[in-house]
Motif scaffolding. Structure first.
Motif, PDB file in Angstrom:
ATOM      1  N   UNK A  77       0.823  -1.222   0.000  1.00 54.50           N
ATOM      2  CA  UNK A  77       0.000   0.000   0.000  1.00 54.50           C
ATOM      3  C   UNK A  77       0.855   1.271   0.000  1.00 54.50           C
ATOM      4  N   UNK A  96      -2.904  -1.062  -2.983  1.00 48.71           N
ATOM      5  CA  UNK A  96      -3.824   0.076  -3.008  1.00 48.71           C
ATOM      6  C   UNK A  96      -3.097   1.379  -2.669  1.00 48.71           C
ATOM      7  N   UNK A 115      -6.617  -0.896  -5.709  1.00 49.98           N
ATOM      8  CA  UNK A 115      -7.579   0.211  -5.597  1.00 49.98           C
ATOM      9  C   UNK A 115      -6.897   1.558  -5.343  1.00 49.98           C
ATOM     10  N   UNK A 116      -7.615   2.619  -5.703  1.00 50.98           N
ATOM     11  CA  UNK A 116      -7.235   3.997  -5.337  1.00 50.98           C
ATOM     12  C   UNK A 116      -5.863   4.427  -5.859  1.00 50.98           C
ATOM     13  N   UNK A 134     -10.307  -0.331  -8.350  1.00 51.91           N
ATOM     14  CA  UNK A 134     -11.408   0.545  -8.000  1.00 51.91           C
ATOM     15  C   UNK A 134     -10.950   1.974  -7.692  1.00 51.91           C
ATOM     16  N   UNK A 153     -13.867   0.082 -11.432  1.00 50.27           N
ATOM     17  CA  UNK A 153     -15.076   0.906 -11.274  1.00 50.27           C
ATOM     18  C   UNK A 153     -14.752   2.292 -10.716  1.00 50.27           C
TER      19      UNK A 153
ATOM     20  N   UNK B 252     -13.291 -10.222  -1.336  1.00 50.53           N
ATOM     21  CA  UNK B 252     -12.941  -8.877  -0.891  1.00 50.53           C
ATOM     22  C   UNK B 252     -14.111  -7.943  -1.146  1.00 50.53           C
ATOM     23  N   UNK B 254     -16.551  -4.527  -1.826  1.00 54.80           N
ATOM     24  CA  UNK B 254     -16.694  -3.721  -3.044  1.00 54.80           C
ATOM     25  C   UNK B 254     -15.835  -2.462  -3.039  1.00 54.80           C
ATOM     26  N   UNK B 255     -15.422  -2.006  -1.862  1.00 52.20           N
ATOM     27  CA  UNK B 255     -14.628  -0.781  -1.792  1.00 52.20           C
ATOM     28  C   UNK B 255     -13.141  -1.061  -1.570  1.00 52.20           C
ATOM     29  N   UNK B 256     -12.801  -2.325  -1.484  1.00 55.54           N
ATOM     30  CA  UNK B 256     -11.408  -2.711  -1.290  1.00 55.54           C
ATOM     31  C   UNK B 256     -10.803  -2.020  -0.067  1.00 55.54           C
ATOM     32  N   UNK B 257     -11.582  -1.987   1.005  1.00 56.02           N
ATOM     33  CA  UNK B 257     -11.133  -1.305   2.221  1.00 56.02           C
ATOM     34  C   UNK B 257      -9.927  -1.981   2.858  1.00 56.02           C
ATOM     35  N   UNK B 294     -14.182  -6.672  -4.830  1.00 59.93           N
ATOM     36  CA  UNK B 294     -15.180  -7.667  -5.245  1.00 59.93           C
ATOM     37  C   UNK B 294     -14.576  -8.965  -5.778  1.00 59.93           C
TER      38      UNK B 294
END
Lengths: 236, 301
Positions: A77, A96, A115-116, A134, A153, B252, B254-257, B294
């Motif tokens: 990360x 991420x 993500x991000x 994402x 997304x 995982x 949907x927001x990949x937290x 997801x």
């Protein structure tokens, strides 16, 4: 070139050793056995090449101003978070929040980004040879974000003036993100960036610059207008 | 925080070193979850037999309970009884009415809880570090081809053995989960299941993930479909690992937290919260990448 073995050393000792070697005018430092450890090569302010012979954990190359950092494995990360200048290259994939809030410099990821990617970036160039996850480019303000593969997304949600290019498919665009036409001059500039920063073998497998989709802010969120309440509801 | 790990040996034998790999991974993630540690390992399958791990109490002084449970266990063909710390372990004859077994055993006393039942599955978990778990149970000697593990940083429920992870899919043999994150529609789901008569053993929101999966599997859904429905029907942040007697899977949110990385080679699959866990346990040259939002993956052994 000097080698530093991370095995058996604390992260603080490793980072001190890197700084010490650079202070001794060493231009290339190789870090052996990084073991995907967090906080490697952070806040380096000098011009030197640091090669991490393996994977790095979280926040690798964060807050740097000047050096070029190469990660031969993957990164966790917050790769290169808030960097000012320099280059961070990852041969594998990045976790991420890669290149979050970068102010300048170049981040190149040969694999995928999670993500991000590049959220709130304020300058610089971010290139992902593979796919990104994402919400890449969320609230990004300046600079260039390039994804050669597919984008996840909510791509480019609530952006300011960052310009994004995507070579593959976009799962869906974020709020206020729009596809814009790409003119010949821009395509030429994009091609120059790609051929400069990606190895030829990697570049040859990716789409031609003119085939990238350009994504920018639709500017509907830049100024509040209650007639566009629905857009704001979605954005918040 | 919390740390989760999973490992599947694709080529090895039943005598594989899953215990020592899980311990190596958990040790690297001890700092993410200093409250408690646990593993769910899948060992050798013995025909027509089930293995039970029973919690006797929170403090390991349940010898009185152990004696009574042995008597009950023998009615179900129980044998090979052994007591380690707060656990009584034994083997019993495979039954179609696991519910009756659980009810009888748990009627022994308030603190008594069936921690796991399975043809292969054994769960051991307790308060403390991975090294303490190793000291108590010698988990590095556990043999098998796959398993999952957890280090816990408690945020909203108490720190004790029952609230530790992995969670067994209570009443469903050979199903275990570990979860990192928060299930924000926990109370809503819990109320729904309780109205149908499901008993919850803890106040830990992660328990509902196991209950949810048992429900879906009992409805006849396949493992992949059941896990996919976690993404749609559970809210909040979650990286979850699921293990059955024949599969290892992750999902995982949907927001990949929450973080989750994995490596797959011809020889093995390793999944962990951080890559440092995989590198600490498995030598060699292989690539690791982070799972996407997801993303659902299921590997069969």
């Amino acid at each position: 070139m000097v080698e530093i073995d991370a095995a058996g050393r604390t992260t603080r000792e490793v980072n001190r050793a890197i700084r010490q070697r650079i202070a001794e005018s060493c231009k290339e430092v190789v870090l052996r056995n990084p073991g995907a450890r967090h906080n490697l090569a952070v806040a380096i302010l000098e011009d030197a090449h640091i090669r991490i012979a393996g994977s790095a954990g979280y926040y690798c190359g964060g807050l740097i101003d000047g050096p070029s950092i190469e990660v031969e494995g993957s990164a966790g990360w917050g790769l290169a978070e808030s960097m000012l200048s320099g280059t961070v290259r990852v041969h594998g994939s990045a976790g991420s929040g890669a290149a979050a809030a970068v102010r300048g410099g170049t981040v190149v990821i040969h694999g995928d980004a999670a993500a991000r990617l590049g959220v709130s970036m304020k300058g610089g160039i971010v290139i992902v040879a593979g796919n990104c996850g994402y919400m890449a480019g969320f609230m990004a303000q300046k600079g260039t974000l390039i994804v050669c593969g597919n984008a996840g997304e909510a791509f480019a949600d609530s952006m300011y003036a960052t310009v994004c290019y995507v070579g593959g498919e976009i799962a869906n665009l974020g709020t206020d993100a729009v596809i814009a036409p790409i003119d010949a001059g821009e395509a030429q500039q994009l091609e120059k960036i790609l051929s400069t920063h990606l190895p030829a073998t990697l570049r040859s497998t990716k789409p031609a610059a003119a085939d990238f989709k350009k994504v920018v802010a639709g500017r509907k969120l830049w100024n509040f207008d209650k007639r566009e309440w629905r857009t704001w509801q979605e954005a918040l | 925080m919390c740390g989760i790990v999973g490992y599947l040996d694709k080529v090895g034998t039943e005598g594989g070193n899953v215990g020592s790999v899980l311990l190596g991974m958990l040790t690297a993630l001890a700092c993410r979850g200093p409250d408690s540690t646990g593993v769910a390992v899948f060992g050798q399958h013995r025909p027509d037999e089930l293995i039970a791990q029973i919690k006797l109490g929170e403090n390991g002084n349940g010898t009185e309970y152990a004696r009574k449970i042995e008597e009950t266990g023998k009615e179900f063909g129980g044998r090979e009884f052994s007591q380690t710390s707060a656990y009584l372990r034994f083997v019993f004859t495979e039954t179609n009415d696991l519910h009756a077994f659980i009810t009888r055993v748990e009627a022994t006393g308030d603190p008594v809880e069936v921690v796991s039942v399975g043809r292969r599955l054994e769960i051991v978990k307790q308060v403390g570090s991975p090294s303490r778990l190793e000291k108590t149970f010698g988990i590095s000697a556990f043999q098998g081809k796959h398993g999952i593990g957890h280090t816990r940083l408690s945020t909203e429920s108490v720190v004790d053995l029952s609230h530790s992870q992995p969670f067994w899919g209570h009443g469903y043999p050979d199903l275990a989960i570990v979860h990192n994150g928060h299930i924000t529609n926990y109370h809503q789901l819990r109320r729904r299941y309780e109205q149908r008569g499901t008993r919850f053993y803890t106040e830990n929101d992660s328990e509902v993930v196991a209950v949810f999966l048992v429900d879906k599997l009992q409805q006849g859904r396949g493992l992949h479909t059941a896990i996919e429905s976690i993404v749609r029907e559970l809210d909040g942040s979650f990286s979850c690992l699921v293990a059955t007697d024949s599969a290892l899977a992750f999902v995982k949110d949907a927001f990949s937290f929450k973080p989750l990385v994995f490596a797959e080679t011809d020889d093995f699959v390793a999944v962990a919260t951080e890559e440092v866990a995989i590198r600490n346990a498995i030598p060699g040259d292989f690539t690791v990448r982070e799972a996407q939002a997801k993303e659902v993956r299921v590997w069969s052994r």
